[in-house]
Scaffold this active site. Structure first.
Site: not given
Ligand SMILES: Cc1ncc(COP(=O)(O)O)c(C=O)c1O
Length: 405
Positions: A143, A228, A257
């Protein structure tokens, strides 16, 4: 219980916006530290942390101070001009991470796009891959976000379906298996792009030798190793970056984030000068990327990880959290995966669905959500203390006991 006020607010979201999320039935209106309150003043322990974006806790007082100070002085200029905040931020993030350069963006997906574009440029211009042939190897179950290019290499059908034509140039191989990466490499391979722990896939932790082996393979074949760490990074796993559990150094790192301190979208792609110097004027950018407010918040967010001892707290509280859950000896728990304050509890679907368990947790004052139906993700803010965690553990136990009778 949902009352009329909550109901009407919930209805407004689905009348005036598409149902591309399926929120739990609660309407939040304020939050502080690890706690959140709904419109009826009911208190919840936030074990979701905005999908790990609220690591510093809600409304961290120092970040709130910086937010006020910076936004009243200079919030947005665009990159058409230099500012007195961007340089100091870039210096801080590169020094802390050990990378030479940082390209600032806003959302996680934009930073992933930046990594893809940077890797492709490097492949054509440094590695001399034939024009239009560059390939990037990714993992099953990945993802990395929701843009058209990123969903093109997702292996989740619902993310891709009817959004084509998809972007070519990606090869998906088995996650956790370094041999499958080596077999997929050819002369056109620009990069390997993976998550050191797969978050949305259900906190999937690969075998211990996976990252070191991928590192060696990438070095051997002159391929960039890009990680990531949008969800796993910045202390979430009990180290500044999850890859540090494996004692390796990737060639590129994607962050997002928690970089925004729970206040705003801030992301970036970090790499070497060799990779990033190809991103010349006009090749890439973003109106908001690296804006003064984002730069000031991100700089302080990074510093606070160390000043407030958040990384160590994640390690210690995470260990305690995992042990306490295991000690419950509940029949519901089939497995607990994860590191630091980032746990995926695999539940027995014969006893309850992930969706119903999340709803029961909500009723008992715990904000959490299932991922992939059978995994409950617990990821409280990294500022959580033992007393707060014990409060949450009591509630979780109450829920588990209720289900098993
Ligand atoms: C590993 C990873 N990469 C990328 C993203 C996308 O980030 P954003 O939602 O900010 O675009 C996420 C979001 O959950 C993520 O977990």
């Amino acid at each position: 219980m949902i009352n009329d006020i909550q109901n009407s607010l919930i209805k407004k979201e689905s009348i005036f916006g598409p149902d591309n999320y399926k929120p739990l039935p609660v309407v939040l209106s304020k939050a502080k530290g690890v706690w959140a309150w709904d419109v009826n003043e009911k208190k919840y322990l936030d074990m979701m942390s905005g999908y790990s974006a609220v690591s510093h806790g809600h409304a961290h007082p120092e970040l709130l101070r910086v937010f006020h100070e910076q936004s009243s002085r200079l919030s947005l200029t665009s990159r058409a001009f230099y500012t007195d905040t961007l340089g100091p931020y870039l210096e801080t993030i590169t020094k802390m991470s050990g990378f030479e350069m940082c390209l600032p963006m806003n959302s996680g997906a934009e930073a992933v796009e930046t990594a893809i574009k940077s890797s492709r440029r490097w492949a054509y211009r440094t590695k001399k891959v034939k024009p239009g042939k560059a390939e990037i190897i990714v993992a099953d179950g990945n993802f990395h976000g929701r843009t058209t290019t990123i969903i093109s290499f997702s292996t989740d059908e619902n993310s891709r379906e009817d959004f084509g034509p998809h972007t070519p140039g990606f090869v998906a191989v088995k996650y956790g298996c370094s041999e499958s990466i080596e077999s997929a490499i050819n002369e056109n391979t620009a990069a390997v792009l993976i998550e050191p722990i797969q978050g949305e896939a259900g906190i999937v932790v690969p075998p211990e030798n996976y990252l070191p082996e991928v590192r060696d393979i990438c070095t051997k074949h002159n391929v960039l190793m890009i990680l990531d760490e949008i969800q796993s990074g910045l202390g979430r796993t009990g180290k500044l970056f999850a890859y540090q559990h494996s004692n390796i150094q990737p060639d590129g790192l994607i962050l997002g984030k928690a970089l925004g301190g729970g206040f705003m979208p801030v992301s970036c792609f970090l790499s070497s000068e060799e990779v990033l110097h190809w991103m010349n004027p006009g090749s890439h950018g973003s109106t908001f990327g690296g804006n003064p407010l984002a730069a000031a918040i991100a700089k302080r967010s990074l510093e606070l990880l160390e000043e407030d001892g958040l990384i160590e707290n994640s390690r210690v509280m995470g260990q305690y959290f995992k042990e306490s859950l295991l000690n419950m000896n509940s029949k519901i728990i089939k497995e607990i995966r994860g590191k630091g304050l980032w746990l995926g509890v695999e539940i027995d679907p014969e006893l309850i669905s992930g969706k119903d368990l999340s709803k029961m947790c909500l009723e008992h004052g715990i904000l959490c959500k299932e991922t992939h139906e059978t995994t409950i993700r617990y990821a409280p803010p990294l500022v959580i203390n033992k007393e707060e965690l014990d409060w949450g553990l009591d509630k979780i136990k109450e829920v588990f006991d209720k289900i098993t009778g």
